[in-house]
Design an enzyme around this catalytic site. Structure first.
Site, PDB file in Angstrom:
ATOM      1  N   ALA A   1       0.808  -1.223   0.000  1.00  0.00           N
ATOM      2  CA  ALA A   1       0.000   0.000   0.000  1.00  0.00           C
ATOM      3  C   ALA A   1       0.843   1.275   0.000  1.00  0.00           C
ATOM      4  O   ALA A   1       0.408   2.314  -0.499  1.00  0.00           O
ATOM      5  CB  ALA A   1      -0.933  -0.020   1.210  1.00  0.00           C
TER       6      ALA A   1
ATOM      7  N   ARG B   1      -1.977   0.596   7.735  1.00  0.00           N
ATOM      8  CA  ARG B   1      -1.492   0.552   9.108  1.00  0.00           C
ATOM      9  C   ARG B   1      -0.882   1.846   9.617  1.00  0.00           C
ATOM     10  O   ARG B   1      -0.635   1.980  10.803  1.00  0.00           O
ATOM     11  CB  ARG B   1      -0.489  -0.601   9.268  1.00  0.00           C
ATOM     12  CG  ARG B   1      -1.186  -1.929   9.164  1.00  0.00           C
ATOM     13  CD  ARG B   1      -0.279  -3.120   9.251  1.00  0.00           C
ATOM     14  NE  ARG B   1      -1.069  -4.342   9.125  1.00  0.00           N
ATOM     15  CZ  ARG B   1      -1.592  -4.782   7.977  1.00  0.00           C
ATOM     16  NH1 ARG B   1      -1.368  -4.131   6.869  1.00  0.00           N
ATOM     17  NH2 ARG B   1      -2.323  -5.874   7.966  1.00  0.00           N
TER      18      ARG B   1
ATOM     19  N   HIS C   1      -3.982  -9.853  -3.927  1.00  0.00           N
ATOM     20  CA  HIS C   1      -5.196  -9.596  -3.147  1.00  0.00           C
ATOM     21  C   HIS C   1      -6.360  -9.136  -4.018  1.00  0.00           C
ATOM     22  O   HIS C   1      -7.299  -8.527  -3.521  1.00  0.00           O
ATOM     23  CB  HIS C   1      -4.898  -8.564  -2.044  1.00  0.00           C
ATOM     24  CG  HIS C   1      -3.939  -9.068  -1.020  1.00  0.00           C
ATOM     25  ND1 HIS C   1      -3.306  -8.258  -0.107  1.00  0.00           N
ATOM     26  CD2 HIS C   1      -3.496 -10.323  -0.756  1.00  0.00           C
ATOM     27  CE1 HIS C   1      -2.506  -8.989   0.660  1.00  0.00           C
ATOM     28  NE2 HIS C   1      -2.609 -10.240   0.287  1.00  0.00           N
TER      29      HIS C   1
ATOM     30  N   SER D   1       5.685  -1.788   1.846  1.00  0.00           N
ATOM     31  CA  SER D   1       4.913  -2.794   2.580  1.00  0.00           C
ATOM     32  C   SER D   1       5.507  -2.959   3.968  1.00  0.00           C
ATOM     33  O   SER D   1       6.723  -3.002   4.131  1.00  0.00           O
ATOM     34  CB  SER D   1       4.947  -4.141   1.859  1.00  0.00           C
ATOM     35  OG  SER D   1       4.338  -5.130   2.668  1.00  0.00           O
TER      36      SER D   1
HETATM   37  P1  NAD Z   1       0.714  -1.552   5.139  1.00  0.00           P
HETATM   38  O1  NAD Z   1      -0.278  -0.444   5.362  1.00  0.00           O
HETATM   39  O2  NAD Z   1       0.783  -2.639   6.146  1.00  0.00           O
HETATM   40  O3  NAD Z   1       2.186  -0.948   5.019  1.00  0.00           O
HETATM   41  C1  NAD Z   1       2.466   0.131   4.192  1.00  0.00           C
HETATM   42  C2  NAD Z   1       3.910   0.527   4.475  1.00  0.00           C
HETATM   43  O4  NAD Z   1       4.277   1.511   3.522  1.00  0.00           O
HETATM   44  C3  NAD Z   1       4.113   1.138   5.867  1.00  0.00           C
HETATM   45  O5  NAD Z   1       5.134   0.440   6.519  1.00  0.00           O
HETATM   46  C4  NAD Z   1       4.508   2.606   5.575  1.00  0.00           C
HETATM   47  O6  NAD Z   1       5.519   3.058   6.438  1.00  0.00           O
HETATM   48  C5  NAD Z   1       5.021   2.532   4.159  1.00  0.00           C
HETATM   49  N1  NAD Z   1       4.791   3.735   3.370  1.00  0.00           N
HETATM   50  C6  NAD Z   1       3.654   4.477   3.283  1.00  0.00           C
HETATM   51  N2  NAD Z   1       3.803   5.459   2.371  1.00  0.00           N
HETATM   52  C7  NAD Z   1       5.084   5.336   1.879  1.00  0.00           C
HETATM   53  C8  NAD Z   1       5.829   6.064   0.917  1.00  0.00           C
HETATM   54  N3  NAD Z   1       5.302   7.110   0.256  1.00  0.00           N
HETATM   55  N4  NAD Z   1       7.108   5.683   0.652  1.00  0.00           N
HETATM   56  C9  NAD Z   1       7.667   4.609   1.317  1.00  0.00           C
HETATM   57  N5  NAD Z   1       6.994   3.894   2.252  1.00  0.00           N
HETATM   58  C10 NAD Z   1       5.711   4.246   2.514  1.00  0.00           C
HETATM   59  O7  NAD Z   1       0.456  -2.104   3.689  1.00  0.00           O
HETATM   60  P2  NAD Z   1       0.700  -3.541   3.081  1.00  0.00           P
HETATM   61  O8  NAD Z   1       1.963  -4.124   3.611  1.00  0.00           O
HETATM   62  O9  NAD Z   1       0.511  -3.385   1.627  1.00  0.00           O
HETATM   63  O10 NAD Z   1      -0.489  -4.439   3.659  1.00  0.00           O
HETATM   64  C11 NAD Z   1      -1.786  -3.961   3.734  1.00  0.00           C
HETATM   65  C12 NAD Z   1      -2.833  -4.655   2.878  1.00  0.00           C
HETATM   66  O11 NAD Z   1      -3.719  -3.628   2.554  1.00  0.00           O
HETATM   67  C13 NAD Z   1      -2.407  -5.156   1.552  1.00  0.00           C
HETATM   68  O12 NAD Z   1      -2.590  -6.488   1.577  1.00  0.00           O
HETATM   69  C14 NAD Z   1      -3.357  -4.527   0.502  1.00  0.00           C
HETATM   70  O13 NAD Z   1      -4.183  -5.517  -0.079  1.00  0.00           O
HETATM   71  C15 NAD Z   1      -4.229  -3.640   1.244  1.00  0.00           C
HETATM   72  N6  NAD Z   1      -4.287  -2.211   0.824  1.00  0.00           N
HETATM   73  C16 NAD Z   1      -4.119  -1.856  -0.462  1.00  0.00           C
HETATM   74  C17 NAD Z   1      -4.186  -0.505  -0.814  1.00  0.00           C
HETATM   75  C18 NAD Z   1      -4.011  -0.141  -2.260  1.00  0.00           C
HETATM   76  O14 NAD Z   1      -4.313  -0.947  -3.124  1.00  0.00           O
HETATM   77  N7  NAD Z   1      -3.488   1.036  -2.541  1.00  0.00           N
HETATM   78  C19 NAD Z   1      -4.386   0.474   0.140  1.00  0.00           C
HETATM   79  C20 NAD Z   1      -4.555   0.066   1.479  1.00  0.00           C
HETATM   80  C21 NAD Z   1      -4.482  -1.293   1.790  1.00  0.00           C
END
Ligand code: NAD
Ligand code: ZN
Length: 253
Positions: free
Chosen positions: A27, A39, A122, A196
């Site tokens: 994300a 998160r 996902h 992630s």
């Molecule tokens: P997560 O929210 O657990 O982690 C996101 C990570 O990205 C965090 O550790 C954060 O510090 C980092 N981050 C945020 N913005 C950043 C940036 N600009 N540059 C660098 N790092 C950055 O997300 P995840 O690990 O993908 O797991 C969450 C689940 O949520 C996924 O399985 C997904 O399916 C879903 N999700 C998807 C979306 C989307 O499609 N955009 C959005 C929200 C959640």
């Protein structure tokens, strides 16, 4: 040269020399496009309670809650456009530097940026799927109908339950996609894991599989992750500027 510039140089050098580089995204690659991650403070789970897959199948109120959450989030997705990080990955694939992207994201921004080899672990929030006959439908008019009626829609083809084509908590990941992703990881010589928190399994296991099979592992994420100790390079910075900087260091074809 300061330390962070040297790390960018290393990663650019590794990418230029790689025969089989793979990107893994979460994300965090889409926050710069205006889609909140899950998160971080203000992220989706600080505002919403997840609807478990079993509850969705069993209980009409759970289905309503699910549809309410998805319709609210849909505005974030429909306004979003790819950012420079998505664009860099698409360019690297076109240039033959990257095999493709394994993503946890459900926003289709990689595809919008021009990436062609995208494994969606996902699913996608940009389509609706029937849980019974697997037919797929565009978001509209189903979302608008739900918002007007507060009644979760059913499949026009078979009457089955309709749900966004994403994987819910408690729902199995698509097995064939997961196997293909694991194969890419076993064959990779460079794994770029980006945006992630690397805490959700089995997806978060993939960078570990790549590293275990001998790939160089680069983790680019604003916060630390449980796999940082396995990485050859860790960059704690925003993805758009970081990938843009790496791109500028690559040798021109
Ligand atoms: P997560 O929210 O657990 O982690 C996101 C990570 O990205 C965090 O550790 C954060 O510090 C980092 N981050 C945020 N913005 C950043 C940036 N600009 N540059 C660098 N790092 C950055 O997300 P995840 O690990 O993908 O797991 C969450 C689940 O949520 C996924 O399985 C997904 O399916 C879903 N999700 C998807 C979306 C989307 O499609 N955009 C959005 C929200 C959640
Ligand atoms: Zn159906």
């Amino acid at each position: 040269m300061d330390e962070s510039a040297a790390v960018l140089q290393d990663v650019a050098r590794w990418l230029a020399a790689s025969q089989c580089a793979v990107a893994f995204t979460g994300a965090g690659i889409s926050t710069e496009s205006g889609i909140p991650d899950f998160r971080s403070p203000g992220g989706f789970w600080s505002v919403n309670r997840p609807v478990m897959f079993d509850d969705f199948c069993r209980d009409r109120d759970a289905r309503k809650e699910y549809w309410r959450q998805k319709c609210a989030a849909a505005r974030d997705y429909s306004d979003a456009r790819p950012n420079p990080a998505h664009e860099a990955l698409a360019r690297w694939e076109t240039q033959g530097r990257l095999r493709g992207v394994i993503t946890q994201n459900i926003d289709e921004l990689h595809q919008q940026a021009g990436s062609r080899n995208v494994l969606e672990l996902h699913g996608t929030a940009c389509k609706i799927a029937c849980l019974d006959c697997a037919a797929r439908f565009p978001l509209e008019p189903l979302q608008t109908e739900f918002m007007q009626s507060d009644e979760p829609p059913t499949c026009p083809a078979c009457g089955g339950l309709l749900k966004h084509a994403t994987i819910s908590f408690g729902q199995a990941l698509p097995q064939a996609t997961l196997e293909e992703a694991a194969r890419w990881c076993c064959e990779a010589d460079l794994m770029l894991a980006m945006g992630s928190s690397l805490v959700v399994t089995p997806a978060a296991e993939l960078p570990r599989i790549a590293a275990g099979a001998g790939a160089r592992l680069v983790i680019i994420n604003r916060e630390e992750t449980p796999l940082d100790h396995l990485a050859d390079a860790v960059i704690r910075a925003a993805l758009g500027p970081t990938l843009t900087a790496i791109d500028a260091l690559l040798p021109h074809a």
